[in-house]
Design an enzyme around this catalytic site. Structure first.
Site, mmCIF file in Angstrom:
data_model
loop_
_atom_site.group_PDB
_atom_site.id
_atom_site.type_symbol
_atom_site.label_atom_id
_atom_site.label_comp_id
_atom_site.label_asym_id
_atom_site.label_seq_id
_atom_site.Cartn_x
_atom_site.Cartn_y
_atom_site.Cartn_z
ATOM 1 N N GLU A 1 49.181 33.265 41.599
ATOM 2 C CA GLU A 1 48.615 32.566 40.057
ATOM 3 C C GLU A 1 49.863 32.372 39.397
ATOM 4 O OE1 GLU A 1 46.143 30.879 39.752
ATOM 5 O OE2 GLU A 1 44.840 31.517 41.559
ATOM 6 N N ASN B 1 51.137 38.967 29.666
ATOM 7 C CA ASN B 1 50.121 37.947 28.828
ATOM 8 C C ASN B 1 48.676 38.526 28.585
ATOM 9 O OD1 ASN B 1 49.927 36.806 30.892
ATOM 10 N ND2 ASN B 1 49.407 34.848 30.085
ATOM 11 N N CYS C 1 48.547 30.954 30.562
ATOM 12 C CA CYS C 1 49.024 29.831 31.677
ATOM 13 C C CYS C 1 48.201 28.761 31.598
ATOM 14 C CB CYS C 1 48.702 30.745 33.050
ATOM 15 S SG CYS C 1 47.177 31.326 32.995
ATOM 16 N N GLU D 1 40.836 33.416 42.777
ATOM 17 C CA GLU D 1 40.615 34.758 42.257
ATOM 18 C C GLU D 1 39.162 34.871 41.536
ATOM 19 O OE1 GLU D 1 43.777 37.384 40.931
ATOM 20 O OE2 GLU D 1 44.620 35.746 40.215
HETATM 21 P P1 NAD Z 1 57.171 37.188 35.649
HETATM 22 O O1 NAD Z 1 57.241 36.294 36.995
HETATM 23 O O2 NAD Z 1 58.677 37.399 34.947
HETATM 24 O O3 NAD Z 1 56.660 38.649 35.978
HETATM 25 C C1 NAD Z 1 55.530 38.715 36.517
HETATM 26 C C2 NAD Z 1 55.455 40.140 37.276
HETATM 27 O O4 NAD Z 1 56.298 39.900 38.446
HETATM 28 C C3 NAD Z 1 56.055 41.352 36.534
HETATM 29 O O5 NAD Z 1 55.135 42.597 36.691
HETATM 30 C C4 NAD Z 1 57.181 41.450 36.906
HETATM 31 O O6 NAD Z 1 57.992 42.812 36.560
HETATM 32 C C5 NAD Z 1 57.151 41.246 38.261
HETATM 33 N N1 NAD Z 1 58.509 40.708 39.052
HETATM 34 C C6 NAD Z 1 59.379 39.960 38.561
HETATM 35 N N2 NAD Z 1 60.375 39.828 39.335
HETATM 36 C C7 NAD Z 1 59.869 40.134 40.386
HETATM 37 C C8 NAD Z 1 60.470 40.315 41.765
HETATM 38 N N3 NAD Z 1 61.613 39.945 42.204
HETATM 39 N N4 NAD Z 1 59.636 40.952 42.797
HETATM 40 C C9 NAD Z 1 58.380 41.316 42.593
HETATM 41 N N5 NAD Z 1 57.988 41.423 41.266
HETATM 42 C C10 NAD Z 1 58.723 40.760 40.054
HETATM 43 O O7 NAD Z 1 56.111 36.375 34.533
HETATM 44 P P2 NAD Z 1 55.689 37.096 33.102
HETATM 45 O O8 NAD Z 1 56.880 36.363 32.232
HETATM 46 O O9 NAD Z 1 55.409 38.444 33.175
HETATM 47 O O10 NAD Z 1 54.515 36.297 32.937
HETATM 48 C C11 NAD Z 1 54.452 35.023 32.473
HETATM 49 C C12 NAD Z 1 54.114 34.090 33.644
HETATM 50 O O11 NAD Z 1 52.677 34.055 34.250
HETATM 51 C C13 NAD Z 1 54.067 32.490 33.123
HETATM 52 O O12 NAD Z 1 54.717 31.592 33.934
HETATM 53 C C14 NAD Z 1 52.571 32.407 33.098
HETATM 54 O O13 NAD Z 1 52.119 30.950 33.152
HETATM 55 C C15 NAD Z 1 52.089 33.016 34.333
HETATM 56 N N6 NAD Z 1 50.806 33.441 34.302
HETATM 57 C C16 NAD Z 1 49.846 33.033 35.209
HETATM 58 C C17 NAD Z 1 48.593 33.130 35.262
HETATM 59 C C18 NAD Z 1 47.593 32.510 36.091
HETATM 60 O O14 NAD Z 1 46.489 32.960 36.361
HETATM 61 N N7 NAD Z 1 47.915 31.293 36.799
HETATM 62 C C19 NAD Z 1 47.782 33.786 34.133
HETATM 63 C C20 NAD Z 1 48.681 34.573 33.454
HETATM 64 C C21 NAD Z 1 50.132 34.266 33.384
#
Ligand code: NAD
Length: 482
Positions: free
Chosen positions: A250, A152, A284, A462
């Protein structure tokens, strides 16, 4: 037209073709292939970690000015190309062009900021309880970090992890989201051409299950910085704890925006429209729970409906678009299902919630405002990550505050009020890492500490000065002149 970016896997200074390629599809027009990007393997990950380890010995002792100059050059190129890179970002992620360009500018500013931080790595001297002895507390690079990022903010999040990591003398392996490889590849291409030595910054695109899991589980890492969903974060935390890695997570949010009866109505509606729906609600920090005092509730909802119905939902690349598409079909389905579930739970859909067709085939939906919801309803408990917000009617400030805090998350909380008393109390009593008063819930400027509480975050903050805590380690030295 397809991009002419390199492959998506960069190991030890070389671009690799990978064993298979995956098309990167424009969510505003699914006929448009942004590029074909290589999918990495567990072997690519192991090679990337080995390259980073090999590079660390030299990189960790490079003069800070050299690192500062490199980061500054990277920031300069990102800023100079913000229009082009912003377009690429909007094309692959679906946020509007102004949002895409804004994110790229932010990435450039982050590199410029951490260029300066590289030369500001000072320590402390302390007094010893024994005579003649001096004590020094210094910070040193840690080693090799795995950086795992979501789709995102496909350039800003890699930038805010990568820039401090390398500024302070560490090496990295970046695993971007498999849904947005173009932005990460463009960033690493700039970094490589700026003259960062081979192995300092490695990139392995691919799925979470294959490449992400391999990165977390391979030996040779010293720390992991992850941004993504709570489910993935929990899994990573378990592996990291067992291997005693430094870890920073995060994660998601279910962020409240409180609207008190003394709020300026237009200001509150602006905050809600921006905070809940812009960037397609794929933030997020999105305010997905609108907690509204009974005495302003009906006026607020009526004005929100007017405003939401006037928004232009269309291709992210079109002039005048307010809200682009969902990132992919699965996310759109999740958004629509959340609206249906809320209806089945007895809530009212005040506006939106339906799929939209536009000139180009994309994952569009009308932003949904759901009224008559309870705080413990599924809609208000689980992160949707789309343009869907629930309105919760409350009576008075105390109930609003209790409702805002009654969630497993704690990233960002907002309040709209003219009362200094309530605003001041809310700042202190909100159980969240970020608080916005009369402003939309959102991320922060690059020089400030970013992070949440409860299930939203784990580990050091961060960005800004706070990044030093995670990307350096302390050393306390006693010295008795011989
Ligand atoms: P996601 O958890 O599906 O994926 C995030 C990353 O983790 C991707 O690169 C994905 O390929 C990787 N991943 C997935 N499974 C994994 C595993 N088993 N081991 C290691 N890596 C793995 O999240 P998303 O759909 O890409 O992003 C959306 C989420 O991110 C939402 O929950 C959002 O709130 C959160 N987000 C949080 C912040 C923050 O700073 N708090 C900022 C942006 C997005």
């Amino acid at each position: 037209m397809s991009s002419d970016l390199p492959s998506g896997i960069h190991v030890g200074g070389e671009w690799r073709r990978g064993t298979s390629q995956e098309p990167d599809i424009n969510p505003s027009d699914t006929r448009d292939v942004v590029g074909e990007f290589a999918l990495g393997s567990a072997q690519d990950v192991r090679d990337a970690i080995a390259a980073a380890r090999a590079a660390f010995a030299q990189w960790s002792v490079t003069p800070p000015q050299q690192r500062a100059d490199l980061l500054d050059r990277i920031g300069t190129e990102i800023l100079a190309r913000s229009a082009e890179l912003g377009r690429l970002l909007s094309r692959e992620e679906g946020k509007t062009l102004p949002e895409g360009v804004g994110e790229v500018v932010r990435a450039g500013q982050i590199f410029k900021f951490f260029a300066q931080q590289a030369v500001r790595l000072s320590g402390e001297t302390g007094a010893s309880t024994r005579p003649g002895i001096t004590v020094e507390v210094t910070r040193e690079p840690v080693g090799v970090f795995g950086l795992i990022t979501p789709w995102n903010f496909p350039i800003a999040i890699p930038a805010w992890k990568l820039a401090p990591a390398i500024a302070f003398g560490n090496c990295v392996v970046l695993k971007p989201s498999e849904f947005t490889p173009a932005s990460a590849t463009a960033l690493v291409d700039i970094i490589a051409r700026a003259g960062v030595p081979a192995g300092v910054v490695n990139l392995v695109n691919g799925s979470g299950a294959a490449v992400g899991a391999a990165l977390v589980e391979s030996p040779g890492l010293d720390g992991i910085s992850f941004t993504g969903s709570v489910a993935t974060g929990r899994r990573i935390a378990q592996v990291a704890a067992a291997r005693m890695l430094r870890v920073q997570l995060e994660m998601g949010g279910k962020n409240p925006l409180v609207v008190l009866d003394d709020a300026d109505l237009e200001l509150a509606v602006n905050c809600a429209v921006n905070g809940a729906y812009f960037s397609t609600g794929q933030r997020c920090t999105a305010s997905s729970r609108l907690i509204v005092d009974d005495r302003i509730h009906d006026r607020f909802v009526a004005r929100m409906v007017e405003r939401l119905q006037a928004l232009r939902i269309d291709s992210a690349l079109k002039d005048g678009t307010d809200i682009g598409p969902a990132i992919h079909q699965a996310q759109l389905r999740k958004n629509l299902a959340a609206v249906e579930q809320a209806r089945a739970d007895g809530a009212t859909i005040a506006t939106g919630g339906e799929r939209l067709t536009r000139e180009t085939p994309g994952w569009f939906m009308a932003p949904a405002l759901v009224t008559g919801t309870r705080n413990d309803a599924r809609l208000n408990s689980e992160e949707v990550f789309g343009p869907v917000a629930g309105v919760i009617r409350v009576r008075g400030y105390d109930e609003a505050l209790a409702t805002a805090n009654d969630t497993e998350f704690g990233l960002c909380a907002g309040i709209c009020t003219a009362s200094l008393k309530h605003a001041s109390h809310f700042k202190r009593a909100s159980q969240s890492g970020l608080v916005m008063v009369n402003l939309p819930t959102a991320g922060l400027d690059y020089h400030l500490p970013f992070g949440g509480r409860k299930a939203s975050s784990h580990g050091p903050r961060e960005q800004g000065e706070a990044a030093r805590e995670f990307y350096t380690q302390g050393k306390t030295t006693y010295l008795l002149p011989g």
